[in-house]
Design a protein around this motif. Structure first.
Motif, PDB file in Angstrom:
ATOM      1  N   ALA A  69     -25.742 -26.685  13.068  1.00  0.00           N
ATOM      2  CA  ALA A  69     -25.089 -27.061  14.180  1.00  0.00           C
ATOM      3  C   ALA A  69     -24.190 -28.307  14.419  1.00  0.00           C
ATOM      4  O   ALA A  69     -23.163 -28.405  14.803  1.00  0.00           O
ATOM      5  N   PHE A 120     -21.196 -27.545  12.182  1.00  0.00           N
ATOM      6  CA  PHE A 120     -20.270 -26.653  12.984  1.00  0.00           C
ATOM      7  C   PHE A 120     -19.456 -27.746  13.983  1.00  0.00           C
ATOM      8  O   PHE A 120     -18.269 -27.566  14.310  1.00  0.00           O
ATOM      9  N   LEU A 136     -20.270 -20.280   7.328  1.00  0.00           N
ATOM     10  CA  LEU A 136     -20.604 -19.135   7.788  1.00  0.00           C
ATOM     11  C   LEU A 136     -20.937 -18.100   6.767  1.00  0.00           C
ATOM     12  O   LEU A 136     -20.591 -18.508   5.445  1.00  0.00           O
ATOM     13  N   PHE A 166     -19.521 -12.216  15.198  1.00  0.00           N
ATOM     14  CA  PHE A 166     -18.775 -13.291  16.263  1.00  0.00           C
ATOM     15  C   PHE A 166     -18.823 -12.240  17.557  1.00  0.00           C
ATOM     16  O   PHE A 166     -18.029 -11.497  17.537  1.00  0.00           O
ATOM     17  N   ASP A 168     -21.916 -22.093  22.903  1.00  0.00           N
ATOM     18  CA  ASP A 168     -21.906 -21.332  21.518  1.00  0.00           C
ATOM     19  C   ASP A 168     -23.175 -21.080  21.166  1.00  0.00           C
ATOM     20  O   ASP A 168     -23.889 -22.145  21.091  1.00  0.00           O
ATOM     21  N   LEU A 175     -25.754 -20.314  18.101  1.00  0.00           N
ATOM     22  CA  LEU A 175     -25.505 -20.140  16.799  1.00  0.00           C
ATOM     23  C   LEU A 175     -26.798 -19.802  16.233  1.00  0.00           C
ATOM     24  O   LEU A 175     -27.945 -20.390  16.594  1.00  0.00           O
ATOM     25  N   THR A 210     -28.817 -19.240  12.656  1.00  0.00           N
ATOM     26  CA  THR A 210     -28.495 -19.361  11.137  1.00  0.00           C
ATOM     27  C   THR A 210     -29.573 -18.590  10.206  1.00  0.00           C
ATOM     28  O   THR A 210     -30.391 -18.014  10.813  1.00  0.00           O
ATOM     29  N   ILE A 240     -24.357 -20.098   9.195  1.00  0.00           N
ATOM     30  CA  ILE A 240     -24.458 -19.213  10.558  1.00  0.00           C
ATOM     31  C   ILE A 240     -24.320 -17.967  10.336  1.00  0.00           C
ATOM     32  O   ILE A 240     -23.018 -17.570   9.678  1.00  0.00           O
ATOM     33  N   LEU A 269     -22.850 -15.968  15.762  1.00  0.00           N
ATOM     34  CA  LEU A 269     -22.276 -16.680  16.862  1.00  0.00           C
ATOM     35  C   LEU A 269     -21.889 -15.941  17.944  1.00  0.00           C
ATOM     36  O   LEU A 269     -20.924 -14.792  17.948  1.00  0.00           O
TER      37      LEU A 269
END
Length: 155
Positions: A16, A19, A35, A41, A109, A111, A113, A119, A122
């Motif tokens: 994070a 990101f 990613l 997404f 956002d 996230l 993982t 990630i 998302l």
């Protein structure tokens, strides 16, 4: 005086953190490294998620030039079930504010993982509704301009 152990140890950065830095610096290469190849997404403006690194990076290319005065204003860490398989995973929420075509957006956002810290999911949520519409229109125009979706038929 010798520094304490805590002072000598550099804190680890999380996915994070990386990101957030990549988004703030418009660093698409750093984003791509974060990613998974099969990232999902979940967009606030489409029912069908964007899947795969190339689609998501293409979308970020558009988002990074679309948002005005984008800034993160908070974060929360924990676990949550992603939409993909329902297994609780480490998750971080990054709270942001931005503008799109004069509309103020407040969003998050979310996230998720994988075990390697990359990630894999998302999910973006934004408010108010008028901002969602402005964002959707701007992103769609960017997708058409970049050739990622076909242009609408002429009326």
């Amino acid at each position: 005086m010798k520094p304490t152990t805590a002072a000598r140890v550099k804190p680890m950065t999380t996915a994070a953190d990386r990101f957030r830095t990549a988004v703030e610096q418009h660093d698409l290469a750093a984003l791509e490294d974060l990613l998974t190849d099969d990232i999902t997404f979940n967009s606030p403006v489409t029912f069908t998620p964007f899947k795969g690194k190339s689609q998501v990076i293409g979308l970020f290319r558009i988002l990074l030039r679309t948002f005005e005065d984008f800034r993160y204003v908070g974060s929360c860490d924990g676990t949550a079930e992603p939409l993909t398989d329902g297994t609780p995973t480490p998750a971080t929420v990054l709270v942001f504010r931005a503008g799109v075509n004069g509309k103020e957006i407040h969003g998050i956002d979310l996230l998720h993982t994988d075990d390697s810290g990359r990630i894999r999911t998302l999910t973006v949520m934004v408010r108010p509704h008028s901002a969602v519409r402005a964002l959707g229109d701007a992103v769609y125009a960017g997708l058409v301009a970049d050739g990622l979706v076909p242009a609408p038929p002429a009326a």
